[in-house]
Design an enzyme around this catalytic site. Sequence first.
Site, PDB file in Angstrom:
ATOM      1  N   LYS A   1      24.728  -2.820  45.816  1.00  0.00           N
ATOM      2  CA  LYS A   1      26.233  -2.524  46.394  1.00  0.00           C
ATOM      3  C   LYS A   1      26.019  -2.913  47.926  1.00  0.00           C
ATOM      4  O   LYS A   1      26.921  -3.433  48.234  1.00  0.00           O
ATOM      5  CB  LYS A   1      26.412  -0.959  46.063  1.00  0.00           C
ATOM      6  CG  LYS A   1      27.571  -0.601  46.734  1.00  0.00           C
ATOM      7  CD  LYS A   1      27.895   0.889  46.360  1.00  0.00           C
ATOM      8  CE  LYS A   1      28.914   1.259  47.011  1.00  0.00           C
ATOM      9  NZ  LYS A   1      29.253   2.902  46.732  1.00  0.00           N
TER      10      LYS A   1
ATOM     11  N   GLU B   1      13.741  -3.714  48.164  1.00  0.00           N
ATOM     12  CA  GLU B   1      13.193  -4.157  47.063  1.00  0.00           C
ATOM     13  C   GLU B   1      13.774  -5.180  46.345  1.00  0.00           C
ATOM     14  O   GLU B   1      13.218  -6.331  45.965  1.00  0.00           O
ATOM     15  CB  GLU B   1      12.858  -2.927  46.067  1.00  0.00           C
ATOM     16  CG  GLU B   1      12.473  -1.650  46.471  1.00  0.00           C
ATOM     17  CD  GLU B   1      13.374  -0.553  46.792  1.00  0.00           C
ATOM     18  OE1 GLU B   1      14.051  -0.964  47.736  1.00  0.00           O
ATOM     19  OE2 GLU B   1      13.378   0.493  46.109  1.00  0.00           O
TER      20      GLU B   1
ATOM     21  N   GLY C   1      27.121   3.980  43.462  1.00  0.00           N
ATOM     22  CA  GLY C   1      26.157   3.308  42.779  1.00  0.00           C
ATOM     23  C   GLY C   1      25.771   3.670  41.415  1.00  0.00           C
ATOM     24  O   GLY C   1      26.035   3.155  40.352  1.00  0.00           O
ATOM     25  N   ARG C   2      25.700   5.072  41.340  1.00  0.00           N
ATOM     26  CA  ARG C   2      25.119   5.857  39.685  1.00  0.00           C
ATOM     27  C   ARG C   2      26.580   5.807  38.832  1.00  0.00           C
ATOM     28  O   ARG C   2      26.297   6.374  37.885  1.00  0.00           O
ATOM     29  CB  ARG C   2      24.645   7.040  40.253  1.00  0.00           C
ATOM     30  CG  ARG C   2      25.372   7.865  41.178  1.00  0.00           C
ATOM     31  CD  ARG C   2      24.357   8.929  41.494  1.00  0.00           C
ATOM     32  NE  ARG C   2      25.125   9.848  42.546  1.00  0.00           N
ATOM     33  CZ  ARG C   2      25.049   9.672  43.986  1.00  0.00           C
ATOM     34  NH1 ARG C   2      24.634   8.580  44.462  1.00  0.00           N
ATOM     35  NH2 ARG C   2      25.579  10.394  44.741  1.00  0.00           N
TER      36      ARG C   2
ATOM     37  N   GLU D   1      20.795  12.533  41.916  1.00  0.00           N
ATOM     38  CA  GLU D   1      20.937  12.002  43.219  1.00  0.00           C
ATOM     39  C   GLU D   1      22.592  12.446  43.560  1.00  0.00           C
ATOM     40  O   GLU D   1      22.736  12.420  44.718  1.00  0.00           O
ATOM     41  CB  GLU D   1      21.053  10.484  43.190  1.00  0.00           C
ATOM     42  CG  GLU D   1      21.248   9.794  44.415  1.00  0.00           C
ATOM     43  CD  GLU D   1      21.088   8.040  44.454  1.00  0.00           C
ATOM     44  OE1 GLU D   1      21.744   7.545  43.991  1.00  0.00           O
ATOM     45  OE2 GLU D   1      19.612   8.140  44.443  1.00  0.00           O
TER      46      GLU D   1
ATOM     47  N   HIS E   1       6.022  14.650  20.094  1.00  0.00           N
ATOM     48  CA  HIS E   1       4.722  14.367  19.959  1.00  0.00           C
ATOM     49  C   HIS E   1       4.171  14.071  21.440  1.00  0.00           C
ATOM     50  O   HIS E   1       3.003  13.539  21.733  1.00  0.00           O
ATOM     51  CB  HIS E   1       4.380  13.056  19.021  1.00  0.00           C
ATOM     52  CG  HIS E   1       5.024  13.044  17.849  1.00  0.00           C
ATOM     53  ND1 HIS E   1       4.315  13.517  16.641  1.00  0.00           N
ATOM     54  CD2 HIS E   1       6.029  12.868  17.234  1.00  0.00           C
ATOM     55  CE1 HIS E   1       5.146  13.744  15.778  1.00  0.00           C
ATOM     56  NE2 HIS E   1       6.215  12.920  16.039  1.00  0.00           N
TER      57      HIS E   1
ATOM     58  N   LYS F   1      14.335   5.405  52.993  1.00  0.00           N
ATOM     59  CA  LYS F   1      14.323   3.958  53.287  1.00  0.00           C
ATOM     60  C   LYS F   1      14.023   3.514  54.750  1.00  0.00           C
ATOM     61  O   LYS F   1      13.320   2.585  55.114  1.00  0.00           O
ATOM     62  CB  LYS F   1      15.805   3.328  52.940  1.00  0.00           C
ATOM     63  CG  LYS F   1      16.366   3.521  51.449  1.00  0.00           C
ATOM     64  CD  LYS F   1      17.707   2.845  51.468  1.00  0.00           C
ATOM     65  CE  LYS F   1      18.085   2.764  49.979  1.00  0.00           C
ATOM     66  NZ  LYS F   1      19.540   2.443  49.636  1.00  0.00           N
TER      67      LYS F   1
HETATM   68  O1  F6P Z   1      18.648   5.407  45.673  1.00  0.00           O
HETATM   69  C1  F6P Z   1      19.661   5.015  46.711  1.00  0.00           C
HETATM   70  C2  F6P Z   1      20.474   4.068  46.285  1.00  0.00           C
HETATM   71  O2  F6P Z   1      21.450   3.834  47.554  1.00  0.00           O
HETATM   72  C3  F6P Z   1      21.352   4.380  45.051  1.00  0.00           C
HETATM   73  O3  F6P Z   1      22.360   5.419  45.313  1.00  0.00           O
HETATM   74  C4  F6P Z   1      21.784   2.866  44.843  1.00  0.00           C
HETATM   75  O4  F6P Z   1      22.211   2.965  43.320  1.00  0.00           O
HETATM   76  C5  F6P Z   1      20.481   2.269  44.834  1.00  0.00           C
HETATM   77  O5  F6P Z   1      19.756   2.861  46.038  1.00  0.00           O
HETATM   78  C6  F6P Z   1      20.617   0.675  44.943  1.00  0.00           C
HETATM   79  O6  F6P Z   1      21.425   0.512  46.147  1.00  0.00           O
HETATM   80  P1  F6P Z   1      22.109  -0.947  46.274  1.00  0.00           P
HETATM   81  O7  F6P Z   1      22.821  -1.159  44.811  1.00  0.00           O
HETATM   82  O8  F6P Z   1      22.980  -0.859  47.402  1.00  0.00           O
HETATM   83  O9  F6P Z   1      21.006  -2.157  46.162  1.00  0.00           O
END
Ligand code: F6P
Length: 539
Positions: free
Chosen positions: A222, A228, A283-284, A369, A400, A508
């Site tokens: 987003k 990462e 995002g979620r 979150e 299990h 972060k």
């Molecule tokens: O976990 C923090 C967060 O900002 C989430 O809300 C989001 O889904 C995820 O990192 C990934 O963020 P992005 O889609 O901006 O890479």
Amino acid sequence: MRECKGVHWKPQEREPRMSALTDSPAWRDLAAHQREIAHTQMRDLFAADPARARRYSVEAGALYLDYSRHLANDKTLGLLFALALQAGVAADIERMTAGDPVNGSEGRPALHVALRTDEQRFPPRGTDVMPAVRSARERTYAFAESLRAGRVRGATGQPIGNVVNLGVGGSDLGPRLLAGAMRRESNSGLKLRFVANADPYDLEAALGGLEPASTLFIVASKTFTTVETLSNARRARAWLAAALGDAPELSSHFAAVTANTENAQAWGVSTERVFPFWDWVGGRFSLWSSVGLPAVIAAGPVQFDALLSGARDMDAHFREAPPERNMPLIMALLSVWYSAFFGAQTHAVLPYAEDLREFPAWVQQLHMESNGKRVDREGHAVDYPTAPVIWGATGTLSQHAFHQLLHQGTRLVPADFIVPIASDGDAAAHRLLVTNALAQGSALMTGAAAAEPHRVLPGNRPSSTLLLDRLAPRTLGQLLALYEHKVTAEAALLNINPFDQWGVEFGKGVARSLEGGPGAAAPDASTVALLKRLDRATG
Ligand code: F6P
């Protein structure tokens, strides 16, 4: 020091005023009632009301929720609905779906409902977002159809046969869940893989056996700033360049799903390969948007439309059903009942469907979150528990792994059993699956007497049983939207903002500072010592 179940705060001079919720009439009534009902046996509630199983159930679309195996009687429900009335949950739902800036700390609306509505214009108040939503969906569908038809080619002219989604959190968990849950509808013939971790072995494993010339990467982010994801995207590009040469044509191996088109283009994704979504989609809550592209590629637009229609069903139910028939609200009220009044620290989510194996992880982010917060919407420190810890796994595997603790542990762990009641699979095996789910919920409630103490199951342990007609895109859409609305209803009950996540933003920043980022603050002594060991190990 003010205490409430399982949560202790020592108000600091700098802490803002405590929230007023726990002094409210509905909250006080529930606290008093909890003391009345705490030692009630569920089996006595059933004995007193032969119609309990029917009365404590609710239907919405193809979903049936049995919430009779709970420490709740008619008085409990009445007091819980009074809490919902006092909290103004209905008004919150209206404000969210009307487009008001319900995400107070970021001054944004939360319009994930727009991604699946069939309204021509939405939201009723504020800017009409439907032209942009429809345009993005049309482009996403067209690209997916081109890929499915073998019309998308890489730098060497070979058709794309492999798609790798690079994303994390909401840019991974949702599409990964959809890919698994829509496995039986997937007919593209394309290989679909997911990479989320910074761990180089994650990308390495996903690329195993893939030909660079026929591999496309979806960079799903987003913000298009998540370290990462950008690290994996860089290394994916290097993998392509090593095989195909570092030429501009490599851009034909990339697409981006993002709310930050500018960053995506600057990174090297061509304009026609950027599939947008927007700041007003958390995002979620984003799998209904272009973030769902992997599922559209796998199962096609018709099946994705079925998913959207299921969510639309649940949106209408959440908006229109009266409180006592409102499935998301009932689930949210029960969550608050155990978390805030019984001190339950966690909540288990147990889908009895192997194709829903990613569901617990998706609900974890969605719920924890969103509602893992410590201040209310006015910025006051809360003096009550907010989100429980969400965890779980698919049944029957869970039996299990950790059902021992559920049956004989010392903790109260409310559980959701999620069970597709019909299947196209082997009938005997499916019946075994379903009867196991029902047996576990029954045993948690009835317990078992025994002469030897170690064989005693105390029982009286609460669970809900949620039946789906079957696992299919439309019922899946209903299920996912149900949990989204449960979470936002719970946030309204707790007077918290479910749409921001400042806690993870800080983490972060710490990671960036450890990388020597700008304005790096001196890390703590433990981190300094651990970094030295890292430096020694990696030379
Ligand atoms: O976990 C923090 C967060 O900002 C989430 O809300 C989001 O889904 C995820 O990192 C990934 O963020 P992005 O889609 O901006 O890479």
